[in-house]
Design an enzyme around this catalytic site. Structure first.
Site, PDB file in Angstrom:
ATOM      1  CB  SER A  92      16.983 -65.949 -24.863  1.00 22.42           C
ATOM      2  OG  SER A  92      17.740 -65.684 -23.691  1.00 22.42           O
ATOM      3  CB  CYS A  93      20.578 -61.662 -27.165  1.00 20.65           C
ATOM      4  SG  CYS A  93      20.942 -62.230 -28.841  1.00 20.65           S
TER       5      CYS A  93
END
Length: 239
Positions: free
Chosen positions: A67-68
């Protein structure tokens, strides 16, 4: 329900970083109380920020391996457009527009980010930027960096001299030398969110202060006789 087991192949090496940065217990700020300082005897409270909180100041942290991109986008939406969003909100919205199989294999893409931004009524544009234009950017954007062979989204905040200021969802706010940044940014592409309510005074574009002994001394300066008297000292020529 999103499961933590969902991760892109590009982030297969991130569990080590996760153990160092994502899963460590938070060290939170607190108020420190001082007694006997104020003339009326009241308690003087000073807020103290931990080093960990300072590192992630004005930054939405990444809590899953894939989820960066969501955390980086949430950072821009929250601090540059004042939207009340967090990582989970952006992940849910992007998953509704993305192909889950592709996300599972590769993580979120710039196309997923673009589609989600447009679903909010905003525009998302990607631009090719050389070093000269990079120095002239006056708006935060998302860039896809190559970290030891693995793709990782960060927020490009600004360039100050030969230092690139980035908000990294997993490592925190970082100052990267220009040469190092360019080496880890082969695409030369910046994704910009465009909307009419952009905050030109966003904290993402504020100067970054770095602690130093010289700065601390300049801020404190010499203690005057008046200040010594305020702290209860009396004149005495002992030395």
């Amino acid at each position: 329900m999103l499961q933590r087991s969902l991760r892109g192949a590009a982030f297969a090496a991130l569990p080590l970083l996760c153990g160092l940065f994502l899963c460590a217990p938070d060290a939170r700020a607190a108020d420190v109380a001082f007694h006997g300082i104020l003339p009326n005897g009241a308690v003087h409270r000073v807020p103290v920020e931990s080093m960990r909180e300072a590192r992630f100041r004005h930054l939405v942290r990444q809590h899953t391996d894939y989820s960066c991109g969501a955390a980086a986008l949430a950072t821009v939406l929250k601090y540059a457009y004042r939207l009340d969003v967090d990582e989970a909100t952006v992940i849910e919205g992007m998953m509704g527009l993305a192909d889950p199989d592709i996300v599972q294999a590769r993580g979120f893409s710039l196309l997923d980010i673009k589609r989600y931004v447009e679903s909010l009524g905003m525009r998302g544009r990607g631009y090719r930027v050389d070093e000269a234009r990079l120095r002239d950017l006056r708006v935060p954007g998302l860039v896809l960096m190559d970290v030891r062979g693995f793709r990782h989204f960060v927020v490009l905040k600004q360039v100050v001299g030969d230092i690139v200021e980035v908000a990294d969802p997993i490592l925190g706010n970082r100052s990267v030398p220009m040469a190092e940044f360019l080496e880890s940014w082969p695409s030369r592409a910046v994704f910009i969110v465009i909307a009419s309510d952009f905050d030109r005074n966003t904290v993402l574009l504020q100067p970054v202060s770095r602690p130093s002994a010289r700065a601390l001394f300049a801020r404190q300066g010499p203690v005057t006789d008046a200040e010594l008297l305020d702290f209860g000292f009396t004149h005495a020529d002992l030395f």
